[in-house]
Scaffold this motif. Sequence first.
Motif, mmCIF file in Angstrom:
data_model
loop_
_atom_site.group_PDB
_atom_site.id
_atom_site.type_symbol
_atom_site.label_atom_id
_atom_site.label_comp_id
_atom_site.label_asym_id
_atom_site.label_seq_id
_atom_site.Cartn_x
_atom_site.Cartn_y
_atom_site.Cartn_z
ATOM 1 N N ARG A 192 0.736 -1.122 -0.376
ATOM 2 C CA ARG A 192 -0.116 0.405 -0.288
ATOM 3 C C ARG A 192 0.815 1.251 0.010
ATOM 4 O O ARG A 192 2.354 0.985 0.324
ATOM 5 C CB ARG A 192 -1.131 -0.066 0.845
ATOM 6 N N ASP A 231 -0.320 3.964 1.366
ATOM 7 C CA ASP A 231 -0.844 5.036 2.287
ATOM 8 C C ASP A 231 -0.261 4.555 4.014
ATOM 9 O O ASP A 231 1.171 4.127 3.654
ATOM 10 C CB ASP A 231 -1.853 5.259 2.317
ATOM 11 N N THR A 281 -2.298 -2.897 -3.865
ATOM 12 C CA THR A 281 -2.625 -3.366 -4.384
ATOM 13 C C THR A 281 -3.751 -2.295 -3.966
ATOM 14 O O THR A 281 -3.672 -1.662 -2.489
ATOM 15 C CB THR A 281 -3.705 -4.482 -4.028
ATOM 16 N N GLY A 282 -5.162 -2.052 -4.391
ATOM 17 C CA GLY A 282 -6.272 -1.497 -3.973
ATOM 18 C C GLY A 282 -6.944 -1.541 -2.853
ATOM 19 O O GLY A 282 -7.308 -1.158 -1.798
ATOM 20 N N ASP A 326 -8.010 -8.520 -5.980
ATOM 21 C CA ASP A 326 -6.846 -7.519 -6.258
ATOM 22 C C ASP A 326 -5.983 -8.117 -5.988
ATOM 23 O O ASP A 326 -4.652 -7.495 -6.534
ATOM 24 C CB ASP A 326 -7.020 -7.194 -4.136
#
Length: 337
Positions: free
Chosen positions: A185, A187, A219-220, A226
């Motif tokens: 990720r 974030d 991946t989202g 995903d």
Amino acid sequence: MRVSLKDVALHAGVSIKTVSNVVNNYQHVTPAMRARVQSAIDELGYRPNLTARHLRKGRTGIIALAVPELGNPYFAELAGAVVDAAATHDFTVLLDHTGGNREKEVLVSQGFRARVIDGLILSPLELEAEDLLGREDDVPMVLLGEREYDLPYDHIAIDNVAAARIAVRHLLSRGRTRIAFLGARTDSANRPAHLRLAGWRAELADAGLAAPDSQVGPTGGWDRGDGAEAMARMLDAGVRPDAVFAYNDLVAIGAMRVLHERGLRVPWDVAVVGFDDIAEGRFGAVTLTTVSPDKTAIARLAVESLLRSLANGSQGEGREITAPFRLIERESTLGRR
């Protein structure tokens, strides 16, 4: 008519206090007396009035468990373990689904159901420390997962970096050198995906191997689709790993589907390791090697921590409690024997 403690006492020829001591499992009752009372309980079909018992203590007998996604097998299995652990203490569990939404997690943590629950076990995804700093609700709370808050609530998690390193070490022991990571990720850095990615990098570095960005598949989300999309993107970009370490079992299962569609055999062409040990991974055409967090232990520790805070009249003690895990080796890395 409901059988009472008095009925059991008369049937057993003992005092009501003795029956109460047996029902509440007090240790000073002699084995012979316990057997005598238990026999009367069984014969009369006595069942404790748990509601009355909790009300006498000023409690509801209900604790809440809030998880991001009940449709995710890991959280569903964890919820079942929490229900079982709570039942051993005569508590009922109220399940809530936050969807990993920060506003819903804040709402849950601030006690919007405080009047009906004695405590809260919360597994957050988006909740930040500042969301809890001004928490006014005095209901005890235990946090699950790998978010680090440095707040006065007990926090239960496994060591994700160590778990990832063991998974990668297993792949290295099978002779794999081009090990991809799927499920990264972009974030917040204290999420489990970053910790597992850090473990992947550290183990490769110790083995003297490079960890190129081309072998990292973002991946989202963390579902089967995903994992399939991330695996397809990596292969379409010309990257050909000989092993995959996936963020979780769902991502691994999606990746394995794409490998099959592309004519790559698991584990001979590409070995795969997942994370979570969900039931689905044990029953595929190729069973999945996985890191298995001890969900039973996590549930037990969470319930015991919550009830400890409840008994102490506190919201929590700020303890960091590490739960165990193990690597379960299956066909996706070993092949069929």
